[in-house]
Design a protein around this motif. Structure first.
Motif, PDB file in Angstrom:
ATOM      1  N   LEU A 126       9.087 -70.186 -29.520  1.00  0.00           N
ATOM      2  CA  LEU A 126       7.571 -70.518 -29.653  1.00  0.00           C
ATOM      3  C   LEU A 126       7.822 -71.667 -28.772  1.00  0.00           C
ATOM      4  O   LEU A 126       6.864 -71.461 -28.552  1.00  0.00           O
ATOM      5  CB  LEU A 126       7.427 -69.844 -31.245  1.00  0.00           C
ATOM      6  N   MET A 130       6.237 -72.219 -25.700  1.00  0.00           N
ATOM      7  CA  MET A 130       4.991 -73.202 -25.466  1.00  0.00           C
ATOM      8  C   MET A 130       5.204 -74.597 -24.206  1.00  0.00           C
ATOM      9  O   MET A 130       4.181 -74.457 -23.655  1.00  0.00           O
ATOM     10  CB  MET A 130       4.913 -73.866 -26.573  1.00  0.00           C
ATOM     11  N   LEU A 134       3.201 -75.452 -20.854  1.00  0.00           N
ATOM     12  CA  LEU A 134       2.366 -76.679 -20.912  1.00  0.00           C
ATOM     13  C   LEU A 134       3.201 -77.670 -19.470  1.00  0.00           C
ATOM     14  O   LEU A 134       2.516 -77.418 -18.749  1.00  0.00           O
ATOM     15  CB  LEU A 134       3.189 -78.144 -22.205  1.00  0.00           C
TER      16      LEU A 134
END
Length: 354
Positions: A126, A130, A134
């Motif tokens: 995760l 992410m 980002l």
């Protein structure tokens, strides 16, 4: 025998990484005329990716080798499955004309193995996902901000075409290649390290060498495409794009995070385009294309690696059912992608697209 096959696939994968990803890092400098000949650009790129792999590639290698699934499940057979899955994903994507991220297909292949064995470090995965979201967003924001400042400076006539801009652009391209070496060498040698077939140190040296070889001998076509046949940038714009990619991918590599350089660079180009031309750029299909790549890249290789684990390492009825489901899902995904591409091409030819 299987070990030699795994090593051969790994080195072949490394050369293709050098050709498709690392060589593209000098495309902006080459297209802007900072480097006059392709062979010089490829040589600079090769030096950059090799230096990046050797000096800073270790952390991402550790993530690929043991940060997503337990290292004790990775053996020679699993290494072959991971590498075949990643390589075949890129091959199928090339047939369909869909650009994929080498980092994402490699992570997807490792995840497919983890799902098949029901052992997966979900928290680490995760975090990686992410940052896949980002980092391109940060690249877009930084390029938009500095693009606005650059427009103001150019309008006032403060920034002319100076020799020092050429030097800085070449340096920015070298640093982008350096960051590519830091991040991408892990895709080829990480599975070998995970299986204990090679040490981290030896892996980054050998992997870096073959990524560099791939850039020199296989990278001319992608360099010509990126530098001359798509969009040309001024030298200040090139510095902004290459510098953004180099900094963000370099920082991610320090923390051991495999991130897609291609999408970071694309996001920076979009940010610069919005700064120059306004929000209408978002009406184009490039943003949808980036999102599609982000979704499809890991799914392709995940499905293939899961399929191969179940096919070669397990053979009960349940596995056959799952295999058929994965095969059908993959074929449906390929069909949808092809249909979407054909639809976009039709719209473009009718004058309603890009």
């Amino acid at each position: 025998m299987l070990e030699y096959i795994a090593i051969a696939i790994s080195l072949f994968f490394a050369m293709n990484i050098g050709a498709s990803g690392a060589a593209a890092s000098m495309g902006v400098a080459y297209g802007a005329g900072a480097v006059s000949k392709a062979r010089y650009a490829l040589l600079i790129c090769a030096l950059g990716v090799f230096a990046g792999a050797v000096l800073g590639g270790g952390e991402v290698v550790k993530t690929i080798s043991s940060g997503i699934v337990p290292q004790d499940i990775i053996n020679v057979k699993i290494v072959v499955i991971i590498l075949v899955s990643a390589t075949s994903s890129l091959f199928f994507a090339n047939l369909l004309g869909i650009p994929l991220s080498t980092s994402e297909v490699t992570v997807g292949a490792v995840v497919g193995v983890g799902i098949a064995y029901q052992v997966l470090f979900v928290k680490s995965l995760l975090v990686i996902m992410m940052f896949w979201v980002l980092v391109p967003i940060v690249a877009f924001g930084a390029a938009w901000l500095f693009g606005k400042l650059l427009c103001i400076v150019q309008q006032k006539g403060y920034l002319q075409d100076r020799p020092w801009l050429t030097v800085i652009l070449i340096l920015a391209g070298f640093l982008e290649a350096f960051s590519a070496g830091m991040n991408n060498v892990a895709n080829a040698v990480g599975p070998l390290v995970g299986a204990g077939m090679i040490s981290v140190t030896k892996g980054i040296w050998i992997g870096g060498a073959f990524v560099a070889i791939g850039a020199i001998f296989l990278g001319k076509r992608v360099l010509e495409t990126n530098g001359k046949k798509i969009t040309k940038f001024s030298k200040p714009e090139g510095i902004l794009i290459s510098g953004t990619g180099a900094v963000l991918v370099g920082i991610s590599s320090i923390f051991g995070l495999p991130v897609p350089l291609t999408q970071v660079t694309s996001a920076a180009i979009i940010g610069l385009g919005v700064a120059k031309n306004g929000k209408e750029l978002f009406q184009k299909n490039i943003v949808k294309k980036i999102v599609r790549i982000w979704v499809v890249s890991p799914i392709f290789s995940l499905a293939i690696s899961y399929f191969l684990v179940k096919l070669f390492l397990e053979s009960d009825l349940y596995s056959v059912i799952v295999l058929l489901s994965v095969m059908v899902g993959t074929l449906v995904a390929i069909s949808l992608m092809k249909a979407m591409r054909e639809e976009e091409q039709a719209i473009h030819e009718e004058g309603g697209g890009i």
